[in-house]
Design a protein around this motif. Structure first.
Motif, mmCIF file in Angstrom:
data_model
loop_
_atom_site.group_PDB
_atom_site.id
_atom_site.type_symbol
_atom_site.label_atom_id
_atom_site.label_comp_id
_atom_site.label_asym_id
_atom_site.label_seq_id
_atom_site.Cartn_x
_atom_site.Cartn_y
_atom_site.Cartn_z
ATOM 1 N N ALA A 86 7.412 3.666 -16.912
ATOM 2 C CA ALA A 86 8.223 4.124 -18.035
ATOM 3 C C ALA A 86 8.603 5.593 -17.924
ATOM 4 O O ALA A 86 9.369 6.089 -18.747
ATOM 5 N N LEU A 87 8.071 6.298 -16.896
ATOM 6 C CA LEU A 87 8.350 7.716 -16.749
ATOM 7 C C LEU A 87 9.504 7.947 -15.781
ATOM 8 O O LEU A 87 10.150 7.009 -15.321
ATOM 9 N N HIS A 88 9.746 9.202 -15.463
ATOM 10 C CA HIS A 88 10.816 9.587 -14.541
ATOM 11 C C HIS A 88 10.553 8.968 -13.169
ATOM 12 O O HIS A 88 9.391 8.836 -12.743
ATOM 13 N N PRO A 89 11.587 8.559 -12.424
ATOM 14 C CA PRO A 89 11.369 7.922 -11.118
ATOM 15 C C PRO A 89 10.524 8.762 -10.166
ATOM 16 O O PRO A 89 9.709 8.207 -9.412
ATOM 17 N N GLU A 90 10.660 10.076 -10.168
ATOM 18 C CA GLU A 90 9.858 10.901 -9.275
ATOM 19 C C GLU A 90 8.386 10.840 -9.645
ATOM 20 O O GLU A 90 7.515 10.758 -8.768
ATOM 21 N N VAL A 91 8.114 10.877 -10.945
ATOM 22 C CA VAL A 91 6.713 10.758 -11.396
ATOM 23 C C VAL A 91 6.175 9.378 -11.061
ATOM 24 O O VAL A 91 5.049 9.220 -10.575
ATOM 25 N N SER A 92 6.971 8.341 -11.317
ATOM 26 C CA SER A 92 6.547 6.979 -11.021
ATOM 27 C C SER A 92 6.277 6.794 -9.537
ATOM 28 O O SER A 92 5.309 6.135 -9.135
ATOM 29 N N SER A 93 7.116 7.394 -8.689
ATOM 30 C CA SER A 93 6.930 7.261 -7.242
ATOM 31 C C SER A 93 5.638 7.923 -6.791
ATOM 32 O O SER A 93 4.905 7.374 -5.952
ATOM 33 N N ALA A 94 5.341 9.110 -7.328
ATOM 34 C CA ALA A 94 4.116 9.808 -6.929
ATOM 35 C C ALA A 94 2.873 9.022 -7.336
ATOM 36 O O ALA A 94 1.915 8.891 -6.562
ATOM 37 N N ILE A 95 2.873 8.465 -8.548
ATOM 38 C CA ILE A 95 1.711 7.694 -9.004
ATOM 39 C C ILE A 95 1.602 6.386 -8.228
ATOM 40 O O ILE A 95 0.502 5.938 -7.868
ATOM 41 N N GLU A 96 2.725 5.751 -7.915
ATOM 42 C CA GLU A 96 2.703 4.498 -7.176
ATOM 43 C C GLU A 96 2.144 4.695 -5.770
ATOM 44 O O GLU A 96 1.459 3.818 -5.229
ATOM 45 N N THR A 97 2.402 5.844 -5.170
ATOM 46 C CA THR A 97 1.843 6.135 -3.843
ATOM 47 C C THR A 97 0.317 6.161 -3.892
ATOM 48 O O THR A 97 -0.366 5.608 -3.007
ATOM 49 N N VAL A 98 -0.240 6.801 -4.918
ATOM 50 C CA VAL A 98 -1.693 6.853 -5.061
ATOM 51 C C VAL A 98 -2.252 5.463 -5.331
ATOM 52 O O VAL A 98 -3.304 5.074 -4.773
ATOM 53 N N LEU A 99 -1.574 4.680 -6.157
ATOM 54 C CA LEU A 99 -2.046 3.331 -6.467
ATOM 55 C C LEU A 99 -2.016 2.438 -5.220
ATOM 56 O O LEU A 99 -2.939 1.642 -4.992
ATOM 57 N N GLU A 100 -0.984 2.556 -4.396
ATOM 58 C CA GLU A 100 -0.888 1.731 -3.194
ATOM 59 C C GLU A 100 -1.989 2.085 -2.200
ATOM 60 O O GLU A 100 -2.565 1.196 -1.542
ATOM 61 N N ALA A 101 -2.317 3.375 -2.077
ATOM 62 C CA ALA A 101 -3.419 3.764 -1.186
ATOM 63 C C ALA A 101 -4.742 3.188 -1.684
ATOM 64 O O ALA A 101 -5.571 2.722 -0.883
ATOM 65 N N ALA A 102 -4.938 3.165 -2.994
ATOM 66 C CA ALA A 102 -6.162 2.577 -3.546
ATOM 67 C C ALA A 102 -6.194 1.073 -3.297
ATOM 68 O O ALA A 102 -7.253 0.503 -3.011
ATOM 69 N N ARG A 103 -5.042 0.402 -3.368
ATOM 70 C CA ARG A 103 -5.000 -1.041 -3.084
ATOM 71 C C ARG A 103 -5.387 -1.323 -1.638
ATOM 72 O O ARG A 103 -6.129 -2.284 -1.342
ATOM 73 N N GLU A 104 -4.913 -0.522 -0.679
ATOM 74 C CA GLU A 104 -5.238 -0.728 0.729
ATOM 75 C C GLU A 104 -6.733 -0.570 0.968
ATOM 76 O O GLU A 104 -7.340 -1.355 1.714
ATOM 77 N N ARG A 105 -7.319 0.438 0.335
ATOM 78 C CA ARG A 105 -8.768 0.620 0.497
ATOM 79 C C ARG A 105 -9.540 -0.567 -0.071
ATOM 80 O O ARG A 105 -10.536 -1.027 0.513
ATOM 81 N N GLN A 106 -9.089 -1.090 -1.198
ATOM 82 C CA GLN A 106 -9.788 -2.228 -1.781
ATOM 83 C C GLN A 106 -9.595 -3.493 -0.941
ATOM 84 O O GLN A 106 -10.524 -4.306 -0.813
ATOM 85 N N ARG A 107 -8.403 -3.691 -0.324
ATOM 86 C CA ARG A 107 -8.195 -4.847 0.558
ATOM 87 C C ARG A 107 -9.117 -4.780 1.772
ATOM 88 O O ARG A 107 -9.720 -5.795 2.174
ATOM 89 N N ALA A 108 -9.215 -3.590 2.361
ATOM 90 C CA ALA A 108 -10.105 -3.429 3.510
ATOM 91 C C ALA A 108 -11.546 -3.708 3.132
ATOM 92 O O ALA A 108 -12.302 -4.328 3.893
ATOM 93 N N ARG A 109 -11.931 -3.277 1.950
ATOM 94 C CA ARG A 109 -13.310 -3.525 1.513
ATOM 95 C C ARG A 109 -13.560 -5.009 1.284
ATOM 96 O O ARG A 109 -14.622 -5.543 1.631
ATOM 97 N N VAL A 110 -12.556 -5.702 0.708
ATOM 98 C CA VAL A 110 -12.696 -7.142 0.489
ATOM 99 C C VAL A 110 -12.841 -7.878 1.816
ATOM 100 O O VAL A 110 -13.678 -8.781 1.971
#
Length: 253
Positions: free
Chosen positions: A210-234
């Motif tokens: 719901a925020l500005h695209p630049e803010v959304s992109s920065a947060i999405e990058t952090v979320l995607e890195a966290a998803r990769e770490r959790q997939r590797a752990r699984v």
């Protein structure tokens, strides 16, 4: 007239304690208050830093505005009520008694001798009584002057009055960890309202969209890195689980 005594540190601590308990304590304005009549009451809504001078936020009774005052402009001691002067009812009673005690001039006494000396002469009509303005009753308010030299009404607001206090700025800070955990902090003005509150990644992702695209992109990058770490752990945990099942099967034979 004695100068108003500033609020003591004990009274300020009491006000902060009542505000912390969700209450809005009552104070009264002193003669040093600017733009507000002395003796009027108000509700304290917030206390700032005493170094700011006007750090006491007060909403006067009957007003929707929140104004800033110093420690000498308000007091926690309720002022005494002024005694009311005698009302117009008492003044009317006193005037009635005075009027009854003063005998009215008799018209019959003035025309009686003339009637005795000349009975045949027709009696003339008595002069019309002169109407006089009765004196003002005792205790009644004096009439307002109508001459051009009457003193103009003073404006209650001095130095242009006070402007309503502006709402404090709000700062919201989101922080993420390497494990994909998120916390939020909220600062209102100079007060930290929320400290280190845990927030789920799903809520952060929903807010980011719901925020500005630049803010959304920065947060999405952090979320995607966290998803990769959790997939590797699984995957690692699944491999360990398979190895443990094979070992259990060998031991069962």
């Amino acid at each position: 007239m004695p100068r108003p005594r500033p609020l003591s540190q004990e009274e300020l601590d009491q006000l902060r304690a009542e505000l912390g308990a969700g209450q809005q304590p009552t104070v009264w304005f002193t003669s040093a208050a600017v733009g507000v009549e002395a003796g009027r009451s108000g509700r304290v809504v917030d206390l700032g830093d005493p170094a700011d001078g006007d750090f006491i936020q007060v909403r006067p009774t009957g007003s929707k505005d929140v104004l800033s005052f110093s420690a000498t402009e308000v007091t926690m001691t309720k002022p005494e009520r002024k005694k009311k002067a005698a009302g117009p009812r008492g003044g009317r009673a006193a005037a009635s008694v005075a009027a009854a005690a003063t005998p009215a001039p008799s018209v019959e006494a003035a025309v009686a001798p003339a009637a005795q000396e000349a009975p045949a002469r027709p009696a003339t009509a008595p002069p019309a009584p002169t109407r006089t303005t009765p004196p003002a009753p005792a205790g009644a308010p004096a009439a307002a002057p109508t001459s051009a030299t009457a003193e103009p009404a003073r404006s209650p607001a001095r130095r242009g009055g006070r402007k309503p206090a502006e709402p404090p700025a709000v700062v919201v800070t989101l922080t993420s960890t390497s494990e994909g955990e998120w916390t939020v902090e909220v600062v209102t003005g100079k007060k930290r309202a929320v400290r280190g509150l845990s927030v789920g990644p799903g809520a952060v992702a929903q807010a980011a969209r719901a925020l500005h695209p630049e803010v959304s992109s920065a947060i999405e990058t952090v979320l995607e890195a966290a998803r990769e770490r959790q997939r590797a752990r699984v995957e690692q945990l699944q491999a360990e689980l398979e190895a443990a099942r094979r070992m259990l099967a060998e031991l069962a034979e």
